[in-house]
Write a protein that holds these residues in place. Structure first.
Motif, PDB file in Angstrom:
ATOM      1  N   GLY A  42       5.397  14.310 -31.587  1.00  0.00           N
ATOM      2  CA  GLY A  42       6.155  13.066 -31.687  1.00  0.00           C
ATOM      3  C   GLY A  42       5.272  11.841 -31.783  1.00  0.00           C
ATOM      4  O   GLY A  42       5.519  10.946 -32.597  1.00  0.00           O
ATOM      5  N   SER A  43       4.224  11.781 -30.970  1.00  0.00           N
ATOM      6  CA  SER A  43       3.355  10.604 -31.014  1.00  0.00           C
ATOM      7  C   SER A  43       2.570  10.549 -32.328  1.00  0.00           C
ATOM      8  O   SER A  43       2.390   9.465 -32.892  1.00  0.00           O
ATOM      9  CB  SER A  43       2.416  10.581 -29.814  1.00  0.00           C
ATOM     10  OG  SER A  43       1.589  11.724 -29.805  1.00  0.00           O
ATOM     11  N   VAL A  44       2.125  11.695 -32.825  1.00  0.00           N
ATOM     12  CA  VAL A  44       1.426  11.712 -34.115  1.00  0.00           C
ATOM     13  C   VAL A  44       2.362  11.243 -35.222  1.00  0.00           C
ATOM     14  O   VAL A  44       1.979  10.414 -36.068  1.00  0.00           O
ATOM     15  CB  VAL A  44       0.862  13.116 -34.417  1.00  0.00           C
ATOM     16  CG1 VAL A  44       0.416  13.235 -35.864  1.00  0.00           C
ATOM     17  CG2 VAL A  44      -0.284  13.436 -33.479  1.00  0.00           C
ATOM     18  N   CYS A  45       3.589  11.716 -35.214  1.00  0.00           N
ATOM     19  CA  CYS A  45       4.551  11.308 -36.246  1.00  0.00           C
ATOM     20  C   CYS A  45       4.900   9.825 -36.134  1.00  0.00           C
ATOM     21  O   CYS A  45       5.071   9.144 -37.146  1.00  0.00           O
ATOM     22  CB  CYS A  45       5.815  12.157 -36.173  1.00  0.00           C
ATOM     23  SG  CYS A  45       5.569  13.821 -36.796  1.00  0.00           S
ATOM     24  N   LEU A  46       5.002   9.318 -34.910  1.00  0.00           N
ATOM     25  CA  LEU A  46       5.309   7.907 -34.740  1.00  0.00           C
ATOM     26  C   LEU A  46       4.174   7.030 -35.279  1.00  0.00           C
ATOM     27  O   LEU A  46       4.416   6.053 -35.992  1.00  0.00           O
ATOM     28  CB  LEU A  46       5.569   7.599 -33.269  1.00  0.00           C
ATOM     29  CG  LEU A  46       5.949   6.157 -32.945  1.00  0.00           C
ATOM     30  CD1 LEU A  46       7.264   5.795 -33.626  1.00  0.00           C
ATOM     31  CD2 LEU A  46       6.044   5.958 -31.458  1.00  0.00           C
ATOM     32  N   PHE A  47       2.937   7.375 -34.972  1.00  0.00           N
ATOM     33  CA  PHE A  47       1.813   6.588 -35.470  1.00  0.00           C
ATOM     34  C   PHE A  47       1.658   6.720 -36.986  1.00  0.00           C
ATOM     35  O   PHE A  47       1.302   5.753 -37.664  1.00  0.00           O
ATOM     36  CB  PHE A  47       0.518   6.970 -34.753  1.00  0.00           C
ATOM     37  CG  PHE A  47       0.475   6.465 -33.346  1.00  0.00           C
ATOM     38  CD1 PHE A  47       0.571   5.111 -33.072  1.00  0.00           C
ATOM     39  CD2 PHE A  47       0.357   7.341 -32.287  1.00  0.00           C
ATOM     40  CE1 PHE A  47       0.536   4.634 -31.771  1.00  0.00           C
ATOM     41  CE2 PHE A  47       0.322   6.884 -30.990  1.00  0.00           C
ATOM     42  CZ  PHE A  47       0.415   5.520 -30.728  1.00  0.00           C
ATOM     43  N   ARG A  48       1.953   7.901 -37.509  1.00  0.00           N
ATOM     44  CA  ARG A  48       1.917   8.062 -38.963  1.00  0.00           C
ATOM     45  C   ARG A  48       3.010   7.231 -39.628  1.00  0.00           C
ATOM     46  O   ARG A  48       2.794   6.645 -40.695  1.00  0.00           O
ATOM     47  CB  ARG A  48       2.087   9.535 -39.344  1.00  0.00           C
ATOM     48  CG  ARG A  48       0.850  10.359 -39.090  1.00  0.00           C
ATOM     49  CD  ARG A  48       1.010  11.781 -39.552  1.00  0.00           C
ATOM     50  NE  ARG A  48       1.088  11.807 -41.015  1.00  0.00           N
ATOM     51  CZ  ARG A  48       1.511  12.827 -41.713  1.00  0.00           C
ATOM     52  NH1 ARG A  48       1.919  13.924 -41.099  1.00  0.00           N
ATOM     53  NH2 ARG A  48       1.548  12.792 -43.024  1.00  0.00           N
ATOM     54  N   ALA A  49       4.178   7.153 -38.998  1.00  0.00           N
ATOM     55  CA  ALA A  49       5.267   6.342 -39.547  1.00  0.00           C
ATOM     56  C   ALA A  49       4.879   4.869 -39.573  1.00  0.00           C
ATOM     57  O   ALA A  49       5.127   4.173 -40.573  1.00  0.00           O
ATOM     58  CB  ALA A  49       6.534   6.546 -38.725  1.00  0.00           C
ATOM     59  N   ILE A  50       4.254   4.390 -38.503  1.00  0.00           N
ATOM     60  CA  ILE A  50       3.806   2.998 -38.480  1.00  0.00           C
ATOM     61  C   ILE A  50       2.768   2.767 -39.572  1.00  0.00           C
ATOM     62  O   ILE A  50       2.807   1.754 -40.280  1.00  0.00           O
ATOM     63  CB  ILE A  50       3.260   2.641 -37.086  1.00  0.00           C
ATOM     64  CG1 ILE A  50       4.393   2.658 -36.055  1.00  0.00           C
ATOM     65  CG2 ILE A  50       2.566   1.284 -37.095  1.00  0.00           C
ATOM     66  CD1 ILE A  50       3.929   2.572 -34.626  1.00  0.00           C
ATOM     67  N   TYR A  51       1.843   3.693 -39.722  1.00  0.00           N
ATOM     68  CA  TYR A  51       0.813   3.579 -40.758  1.00  0.00           C
ATOM     69  C   TYR A  51       1.435   3.518 -42.153  1.00  0.00           C
ATOM     70  O   TYR A  51       1.072   2.668 -42.976  1.00  0.00           O
ATOM     71  CB  TYR A  51      -0.161   4.753 -40.651  1.00  0.00           C
ATOM     72  CG  TYR A  51      -1.144   4.837 -41.786  1.00  0.00           C
ATOM     73  CD1 TYR A  51      -2.223   3.969 -41.862  1.00  0.00           C
ATOM     74  CD2 TYR A  51      -0.990   5.785 -42.792  1.00  0.00           C
ATOM     75  CE1 TYR A  51      -3.126   4.038 -42.908  1.00  0.00           C
ATOM     76  CE2 TYR A  51      -1.878   5.860 -43.834  1.00  0.00           C
ATOM     77  CZ  TYR A  51      -2.945   4.986 -43.890  1.00  0.00           C
ATOM     78  OH  TYR A  51      -3.829   5.057 -44.937  1.00  0.00           O
TER      79      TYR A  51
END
Length: 96
Positions: free
Chosen positions: A20-29
């Motif tokens: 979840g945290s990896v996907c959230l940071f990728r979404a922000i990127y």
């Protein structure tokens, strides 16, 4: 069987947290990358002059790369929400 069900939240939490945290940071990127791929004059339209993030949602403000990055970001946000909901459902099932 009961012990396995009791351990399920302990197993799911780290997996959900990491993915979840990896996907959230990728979404922000990807959303930032989409903001960098706007058409000329997109920030001066009437719908986007007040809030610059509206460029992501107003029609014809993103070029093709920006639309691609927006789709990638939405996919990652969806994965993040799905893992959070899965963890909450597991907690509710085990707690019941």
């Amino acid at each position: 069987m009961s012990q396995i069900i009791d351990l399920l939240p302990i197993i799911i939490f780290p997996i959900a947290f990491v993915i979840g945290s990896v996907c959230l940071f990728r979404a922000i990127y990807f959303l930032v990358k989409a903001l960098q791929n706007t058409v000329d004059g997109a920030f001066y339209k009437t719908n986007t002059s007040f809030n610059r993030l509206n460029v992501l949602w107003v029609a014809d403000c993103l070029n093709e790369n920006g639309k691609l990055y927006r789709q990638k970001a939405l996919k990652n946000i969806t994965i993040f929400i799905a893992w959070c909901l899965l963890f909450l459902v597991v907690i509710q099932i085990v707690g019941a």
